[in-house]
Design a protein around this motif. Structure first.
Motif, PDB file in Angstrom:
ATOM      1  N   GLY A 192      41.369 -34.341  43.581  1.00  0.00           N
ATOM      2  CA  GLY A 192      40.687 -34.426  43.580  1.00  0.00           C
ATOM      3  C   GLY A 192      40.481 -33.848  41.372  1.00  0.00           C
ATOM      4  N   ARG A 193      42.102 -33.675  41.123  1.00  0.00           N
ATOM      5  CA  ARG A 193      42.729 -33.226  40.052  1.00  0.00           C
ATOM      6  C   ARG A 193      43.664 -34.624  38.980  1.00  0.00           C
ATOM      7  NH1 ARG A 193      45.386 -29.365  39.658  1.00  0.00           N
ATOM      8  NH2 ARG A 193      44.790 -27.728  37.635  1.00  0.00           N
ATOM      9  N   ILE A 194      43.903 -34.327  37.868  1.00  0.00           N
ATOM     10  CA  ILE A 194      44.581 -35.319  37.142  1.00  0.00           C
ATOM     11  C   ILE A 194      45.084 -33.883  35.738  1.00  0.00           C
ATOM     12  CG2 ILE A 194      45.029 -36.855  35.536  1.00  0.00           C
ATOM     13  CD1 ILE A 194      41.988 -37.937  36.940  1.00  0.00           C
ATOM     14  N   VAL A 195      46.077 -34.593  35.842  1.00  0.00           N
ATOM     15  CA  VAL A 195      47.197 -32.997  34.823  1.00  0.00           C
ATOM     16  C   VAL A 195      46.784 -34.507  33.813  1.00  0.00           C
ATOM     17  CG1 VAL A 195      49.097 -31.708  34.115  1.00  0.00           C
ATOM     18  CG2 VAL A 195      47.624 -31.524  36.221  1.00  0.00           C
ATOM     19  N   LEU A 196      46.842 -34.275  32.564  1.00  0.00           N
ATOM     20  CA  LEU A 196      47.176 -34.830  31.400  1.00  0.00           C
ATOM     21  C   LEU A 196      48.905 -33.678  30.021  1.00  0.00           C
ATOM     22  CD1 LEU A 196      44.314 -36.590  30.608  1.00  0.00           C
ATOM     23  CD2 LEU A 196      45.430 -37.494  31.600  1.00  0.00           C
ATOM     24  N   SER A 197      49.054 -34.529  30.661  1.00  0.00           N
ATOM     25  CA  SER A 197      50.502 -33.778  30.458  1.00  0.00           C
ATOM     26  C   SER A 197      50.691 -34.678  28.971  1.00  0.00           C
ATOM     27  CB  SER A 197      51.562 -33.858  30.574  1.00  0.00           C
ATOM     28  OG  SER A 197      52.761 -33.076  31.004  1.00  0.00           O
ATOM     29  N   PHE A 198      50.635 -34.081  27.691  1.00  0.00           N
ATOM     30  CA  PHE A 198      50.852 -34.666  26.469  1.00  0.00           C
ATOM     31  C   PHE A 198      52.492 -34.367  25.628  1.00  0.00           C
ATOM     32  CE2 PHE A 198      46.416 -34.949  26.646  1.00  0.00           C
ATOM     33  CZ  PHE A 198      46.411 -37.344  26.863  1.00  0.00           C
ATOM     34  N   ASN A 199      53.408 -35.525  25.385  1.00  0.00           N
ATOM     35  CA  ASN A 199      54.602 -34.573  25.374  1.00  0.00           C
ATOM     36  C   ASN A 199      54.955 -35.056  23.704  1.00  0.00           C
ATOM     37  OD1 ASN A 199      55.493 -33.343  27.788  1.00  0.00           O
ATOM     38  ND2 ASN A 199      54.568 -35.496  28.652  1.00  0.00           N
ATOM     39  N   GLY A 259      50.790 -28.179  40.369  1.00  0.00           N
ATOM     40  CA  GLY A 259      51.763 -28.748  41.751  1.00  0.00           C
ATOM     41  C   GLY A 259      50.324 -29.042  42.738  1.00  0.00           C
ATOM     42  N   GLY A 260      51.472 -28.951  43.863  1.00  0.00           N
ATOM     43  CA  GLY A 260      50.227 -30.123  45.468  1.00  0.00           C
ATOM     44  C   GLY A 260      50.383 -30.964  45.027  1.00  0.00           C
ATOM     45  N   ARG A 261      49.400 -31.508  45.331  1.00  0.00           N
ATOM     46  CA  ARG A 261      49.133 -33.153  45.999  1.00  0.00           C
ATOM     47  C   ARG A 261      47.665 -33.029  44.362  1.00  0.00           C
ATOM     48  NH1 ARG A 261      47.251 -30.531  50.100  1.00  0.00           N
ATOM     49  NH2 ARG A 261      45.169 -30.707  49.405  1.00  0.00           N
ATOM     50  N   SER A 262      47.568 -32.552  42.796  1.00  0.00           N
ATOM     51  CA  SER A 262      47.387 -33.203  41.899  1.00  0.00           C
ATOM     52  C   SER A 262      48.400 -34.286  40.990  1.00  0.00           C
ATOM     53  CB  SER A 262      47.430 -32.083  41.033  1.00  0.00           C
ATOM     54  OG  SER A 262      46.693 -30.937  41.419  1.00  0.00           O
ATOM     55  N   LYS A 263      47.438 -35.807  41.005  1.00  0.00           N
ATOM     56  CA  LYS A 263      48.415 -36.404  40.316  1.00  0.00           C
ATOM     57  C   LYS A 263      48.501 -36.486  39.084  1.00  0.00           C
ATOM     58  CE  LYS A 263      49.388 -40.318  39.461  1.00  0.00           C
ATOM     59  NZ  LYS A 263      51.133 -40.089  40.480  1.00  0.00           N
ATOM     60  N   ILE A 264      49.953 -36.249  38.094  1.00  0.00           N
ATOM     61  CA  ILE A 264      50.122 -36.291  36.770  1.00  0.00           C
ATOM     62  C   ILE A 264      50.502 -36.927  36.051  1.00  0.00           C
ATOM     63  CG2 ILE A 264      51.389 -34.222  36.046  1.00  0.00           C
ATOM     64  CD1 ILE A 264      52.391 -32.970  37.798  1.00  0.00           C
ATOM     65  N   LEU A 265      50.041 -37.476  35.117  1.00  0.00           N
ATOM     66  CA  LEU A 265      49.777 -38.319  33.919  1.00  0.00           C
ATOM     67  C   LEU A 265      51.084 -37.986  32.656  1.00  0.00           C
ATOM     68  CD1 LEU A 265      46.412 -39.950  34.203  1.00  0.00           C
ATOM     69  CD2 LEU A 265      49.039 -40.508  35.608  1.00  0.00           C
ATOM     70  N   GLN A 266      51.752 -38.458  32.134  1.00  0.00           N
ATOM     71  CA  GLN A 266      52.974 -37.913  31.153  1.00  0.00           C
ATOM     72  C   GLN A 266      52.478 -38.857  30.106  1.00  0.00           C
ATOM     73  OE1 GLN A 266      54.527 -35.513  31.409  1.00  0.00           O
ATOM     74  NE2 GLN A 266      54.671 -34.902  33.826  1.00  0.00           N
ATOM     75  N   PHE A 267      51.710 -38.799  29.155  1.00  0.00           N
ATOM     76  CA  PHE A 267      51.369 -39.062  27.507  1.00  0.00           C
ATOM     77  C   PHE A 267      52.462 -38.507  26.445  1.00  0.00           C
ATOM     78  CE2 PHE A 267      47.893 -39.676  30.229  1.00  0.00           C
ATOM     79  CZ  PHE A 267      47.699 -40.993  29.874  1.00  0.00           C
TER      80      PHE A 267
END
Length: 587
Positions: free
Chosen positions: A244-251, A337-345
């Protein structure tokens, strides 16, 4: 072991000429040897329970019946969401019951679009003509949710769309109901607000049946399906992790820091643009934000110089090779980490030899956003500095800040890309079979009715995923009786079932936000239980494996003890038979 027996009397033997010492004996055999042998055997037998206890596998009891009940219920009975629709016709002189009957067949199509989740809807129609309000026979009393005369045609002709939307929210916003207002006017216009209201202006010559078709379309295609064609969330457009988690990574990537080095004020953008969107999506996902600035990050694809445009151009065919995984170290924190969804922007700043760098669409036009999206990965925007000419004799490169206005425009594009990952359109226009509707945007990135769509569809998806995971866990545990099941797994399964039942209850009551949050928790707990580190421990093995491991230690000694006990029992029976034979002969 020696047994002391009486020596037979030779004179007595001579007095009995029929006495055979091989088949007879005068004394009763003793029990000492038999007792000692069986004492050793019983000591081994008494140690078996202790051995079995030492190799016992602990298994926390799991509610198998409740798991099967949840799976059966979701498989047989579809999950029903209540919807309340209201249609207002202002300035029309028509029968409200006839309008309602013309709307029902179109709205009834809702039940056949998604076999897993359906909708129980109510529809009320009110015709506001002059100073009177005529409801349909099956409509709720107007006084319960609408004061007759609260809405006038002048509201839609004199005010802007945002003001009209706020006014409708003040009238109908007390209850979470979907409202469509149809007003006769000179200019035709159809608008869907950022709350749960829509309105359209129709000319005086249009028939009321045509307006009813438009009302049904906006209720079904927009408010329920979210503007999607299929009306459901596909797996590839489900950017929420199993937990149930989303990690928004802005680069921010500087291709060549020898040309220029840019930085950004990410904290301000996070507070003004990202924080409201993250707060709005709390029922659907737990979102965290990270940012970083990288240097020496060239792209993997090549561009060519376009003399007509006066810039370097890369086409859509180069997009699969644009992202350079060897040079772009888009690392995230350990929390991702784990089962979190990582979205790269990614904001890509090209080098001086490739600046300006533009994206050319398949139709030959230049992209207005100069960016693209990668499903389930994220999005990329190419940002060209205002001055792309590099003076070779200039002073050493200094650090610059991206202008705040450009940064806001880029993050607005990122929000549009994020909406696309959830299956929504990035443009504020919906084109349907009956016409074009203008969609008012929200400062939070998602409107109220879009959040309702996400909550309903994610609730449906999460509950079915939870039931599937728990069902797989139940079958796995029952098929392996020697598998370790800790108390933590039992608690996770119990809490997952409770959250699933709470989500079902909230969904049936129309509390979409709570149902989405509970379903997300149910799915996360089910995934945690299924993928628990101890569930695939090396201590789980079959009975045959257990016998093969411990038999070399106990089997050799146990075999000798058992065989000795059997031999001693057989010897005792033979000696007993000799004594009985002599006694019978003597009598």
């Amino acid at each position: 072991m020696a047994e002391i027996t009486q020596v037979p009397d030779s004179n007595a033997d001579k007095s009995l000429p029929d006495f055979d010492p091989k088949t007879m004996r005068k004394t009763q055999p003793g029990l000492k040897r038999l007792f000692l042998t069986f004492s050793v055997l019983f000591s081994f037998l008494l140690g078996l329970p202790f051995l079995w206890k030492s190799v016992e596998i602990y298994r926390s009891p799991l509610p198998f019946r409740e798991i099967d009940s949840l799976s059966t219920q979701l498989r047989s009975d579809t999950l029903h969401f209540p919807l309340h629709f209201h249609a207002f016709f202002i300035g029309f002189d028509s029968d409200p019951d006839r309008l309602r009957l013309s709307l029902l067949p179109e709205i009834t199509k809702l039940t056949s679009q998604n076999p897993k989740c359906s909708y129980n809807f109510t529809l009320s129609v009110i015709v506001h003509s002059g100073s009177t309000c005529l409801p349909s026979p099956y409509s709720s009393p107007p006084s319960s949710f609408y004061q007759c005369g609260s809405i006038t045609p002048a509201l839609f002709h004199q005010k802007h769309d945002e003001a009209v939307d706020e006014e409708l929210e003040s009238v109908f916003g007390a209850k979470k109901q979907y409202t469509v207002v149809v007003v006769k006017g000179e200019n035709e216009r159809a608008v869907v607000g950022k709350y749960r209201h829509a309105w359209m202006l129709v000319s005086a010559g249009d028939e009321v049946e045509m307006a009813a078709v438009k009302v049904a379309e906006v209720l079904v295609k927009v408010f329920v399906n979210g503007g999607r064609e299929d009306g459901s969330i596909r797996n590839e457009f489900m950017p929420v992790g199993a937990d149930g988690r989303i990690v928004l990574s802005f680069n921010l990537l500087n291709a060549d820091p020898r040309d220029w080095v840019f930085n950004w004020d990410f904290q301000k953008i996070d507070e003004t643009l990202l924080a409201p969107m993250i707060e709005a999506l709390i029922p659907v996902a737990n979102i965290t934000v990270e940012s970083q600035v990288l240097y020496h990050t060239p792209k993997a694809s090549f561009s060519h110089w376009n003399q007509k445009l006066g810039s370097h151009v890369f086409s859509t065919n180069d997009l699969p090779f644009f992202v350079n995984s060897n040079e772009w170290h888009l690392d995230t924190s350990i929390a991702a980490g784990g089962r979190s969804k990582i979205l790269q922007f990614v904001v890509y700043v090209p080098s001086a030899k490739e600046c300006p760098l533009l994206l050319q669409l398949p139709n030959g036009e230049i992209s207005k956003t100069n960016g693209f999206i990668s499903p389930m990965w994220g999005g990329v925007i190419v940002w060209n500095p205002q001055s792309c000419l590099k003076d070779s004799e200039s002073s050493p490169v200094d650090r610059r800040m991206i202008p705040l206005q450009d940064l806001e425009e880029m993050f607005e594009v990122f929000i549009g890309q994020f909406r696309q990952l959830f299956g929504f359109k990035s443009i504020n226009v919906y084109t349907g079979a009956s016409g074009v509707w203008n969609l008012l945007p929200s400062e939070r990135g998602f409107t109220e009715w879009e959040l309702d769509v996400l909550s309903r569809q994610h609730t449906c998806f999460n509950l079915h995923s939870c039931a599937t995971t728990l069902g797989s866990l139940s079958r796995l545990v029952q098929s392996l009786p020697r598998m370790i099941i800790k108390d933590e797994i039992g608690k996770q399964v119990k809490f997952s079932l409770e959250a699933a039942r709470l989500a079902q209850s909230n969904a049936s009551n129309g509390v979409y936000e709570s149902s989405a949050a509970s379903s997300r928790q149910a799915r996360s707990l089910a995934e945690d239980a299924f993928f628990h580190p101890s569930i695939m421990s090396v201590s789980y093995y079959s009975f045959e494996h257990c016998f093969a491991v411990y038999s070399p230690f106990f089997l050799p000694v146990a075999m000798h003890v058992v065989l000795a006990a059997l031999r001693e029992l057989r010897r005792y029976k033979q000696e007993k038979a000799k004594y009985l034979a002599w006694k019978a002969k003597a009598n």
